[in-house]
Design an enzyme around this catalytic site. Sequence first.
Site, mmCIF file in Angstrom:
data_model
loop_
_atom_site.group_PDB
_atom_site.id
_atom_site.type_symbol
_atom_site.label_atom_id
_atom_site.label_comp_id
_atom_site.label_asym_id
_atom_site.label_seq_id
_atom_site.Cartn_x
_atom_site.Cartn_y
_atom_site.Cartn_z
ATOM 1 C CG ASP A 130 -4.211 -5.466 -0.168
ATOM 2 O OD1 ASP A 130 -3.704 -5.080 -1.223
ATOM 3 O OD2 ASP A 130 -4.887 -4.702 0.565
ATOM 4 C CE LYS B 55 -6.935 -5.786 -2.800
ATOM 5 N NZ LYS B 55 -5.646 -5.376 -3.404
ATOM 6 C CD1 TRP C 274 12.031 -3.397 4.754
ATOM 7 C CD2 TRP C 274 11.156 -4.765 3.191
ATOM 8 N NE1 TRP C 274 12.956 -4.375 4.488
ATOM 9 C CE2 TRP C 274 12.439 -5.223 3.530
ATOM 10 C CE3 TRP C 274 10.414 -5.460 2.235
ATOM 11 C CZ2 TRP C 274 13.007 -6.355 2.940
ATOM 12 C CZ3 TRP C 274 10.963 -6.580 1.644
ATOM 13 C CH2 TRP C 274 12.241 -7.026 1.991
ATOM 14 N N GLY D 74 3.731 5.183 4.966
ATOM 15 C CA GLY D 74 3.550 3.771 5.313
ATOM 16 C C GLY D 74 4.821 3.175 5.887
ATOM 17 C CG PHE D 75 5.035 0.917 9.394
ATOM 18 C CD1 PHE D 75 3.696 1.264 9.383
ATOM 19 C CD2 PHE D 75 5.451 -0.119 10.233
ATOM 20 C CE1 PHE D 75 2.778 0.596 10.198
ATOM 21 C CE2 PHE D 75 4.549 -0.792 11.050
ATOM 22 C CZ PHE D 75 3.209 -0.433 11.028
ATOM 23 N N GLY D 76 4.839 -0.690 6.074
ATOM 24 C CA GLY D 76 4.658 -2.128 5.902
ATOM 25 C C GLY D 76 5.471 -2.692 4.762
ATOM 26 C CG ASN D 77 5.420 -6.376 1.500
ATOM 27 O OD1 ASN D 77 4.947 -6.060 0.415
ATOM 28 N ND2 ASN D 77 6.418 -7.226 1.614
ATOM 29 C CB VAL D 78 4.117 -1.645 -0.346
ATOM 30 C CG1 VAL D 78 4.384 -0.770 -1.549
ATOM 31 C CG2 VAL D 78 3.201 -2.805 -0.708
HETATM 32 O O1 2IT Z 1 -3.023 -4.462 -4.753
HETATM 33 C C1 2IT Z 1 -2.362 -5.375 -5.262
HETATM 34 O O2 2IT Z 1 -2.015 -5.368 -6.439
HETATM 35 C C2 2IT Z 1 -1.998 -6.505 -4.398
HETATM 36 N N1 2IT Z 1 -2.332 -6.496 -3.238
HETATM 37 C C3 2IT Z 1 -1.256 -7.672 -4.942
HETATM 38 C C4 2IT Z 1 -2.183 -8.620 -5.613
HETATM 39 C C5 2IT Z 1 -1.549 -9.910 -6.068
HETATM 40 O O3 2IT Z 1 -2.331 -10.768 -6.537
HETATM 41 O O4 2IT Z 1 -0.342 -10.099 -5.982
#
Ligand code: 2IT
Length: 416
Positions: free
Chosen positions: A144, A104, A223, A217-221
């Site tokens: 992320d 990460k 959504w 939340g309201f972002g990519n995930v």
């Molecule tokens: O927390 C996660 O699993 C991500 N942000 C995606 C990590 C990735 O390498 O696709």
Amino acid sequence: HQAVEEVLSTIEEEYNKHPEFEKANLIERLCIPDRVYQFRVTWMDDKGQIQTNMGYRVQHNNVIGPYKGGIRFHSSVNLSILKFLAFEQTFKNSLTTLPMGGGKGGSDFSPRGKSDAEIMRFCQAFMLELNRHIGPDTDVPAGDIGVGGREVGYMFGMYKKLTHEFSGVFTGKGLEFGGSLIRPEATGFGAVYFLQHMLHNHQADLDIKGKTVAVSGFGNVSWGACVKATELGAKVVAISGPDGVIYNPNGMTKEKLDYMLELRATCNDVVAPFAEKFPDATFIPGKTCAFQNEMSKEDAEELIANGTWCCVEVSNMGCQPGAIEAFQKARILFAPGKAVNAGGVATSGLEMTQNAMHLSWTAKEVDEKLHGIMDAIHASCVKYGTQEDGYINYVKGANIAGFMKVAEAMLAQGII
Ligand code: 2IT
């Protein structure tokens, strides 16, 4: 640390059945990342002023594949948070069935209010240092919080320029240059597929169709989860941002879902405008969203008291330990982020496969594979998490399943 504590307490019983694990000192070896890079990122803002931020990459464990995990840009980022996220990532990636280690990274740079040019200059400066630590078979970052397609594009471009190599070093890339179809949707879609498995497993005719869903939340995930839940016939009555909650009693429409993307893309990091644009929705200021430890024991108890009977954690460690305990004590269906949100990184794994083969799969092919992976993750959780009374402890199931593969691989590879 909370993430370590949770894993250790849930795997203890299984771990003790394997004296060879203890002999190899696996726990201590897993608590310390393989290595940590920490560096200064210097860039120039639109006013010509020189700014500095911290940059990090935690390479936690590469025993089952190259380090893999997202990059987070947010003012709250520090080494402690990235270390726990990298630790989680190793076990999550192990669960996906694909060959990926855990890592990460990120920066305390805040994209909030920054211009496109500033974002680009920051991403380039960040990659100027990070490039020497990553590679398509070494460490493959992705997005992320605060890092989406645009940021990945800028970082990938700089990596390519610096290394003179076009490779699958990043996932979440644009479709024109090696990105995978369904990757943007994958985390949210995968979460809903996992939820469906939980419901069907609990009771054969139980389905998300017709159910009321509140999303944090309201972002990519968020959504992706809202899109899939709506498509499958659920009513999404809430989303939220750092500024508060949107109550949306009539559910989502195509326009509302598209507007979520627009809102995110502004980089203003607020949801309030949703209620201005759609008068049937109300904005309630206050309660913030979708980060680690978002949900307290009291929040969980309030949800339970109000009739919530299923909760899936989609953010990484979104629940405080007390909240998980409350859900489990009330015998509510609960599954942890490590299992529920693994569809994102799993689809990153599928992007790596496509890049390595120099071809791209159709959306249908990727979606089918994602379905298969979420099914397999759910089955692993059931295998290791089913209690004597029939209740499925998904936290325990996910931790044991993720740990076992990493542990066996570490033993096989010797003392390194
Ligand atoms: O927390 C996660 O699993 C991500 N942000 C995606 C990590 C990735 O390498 O696709």
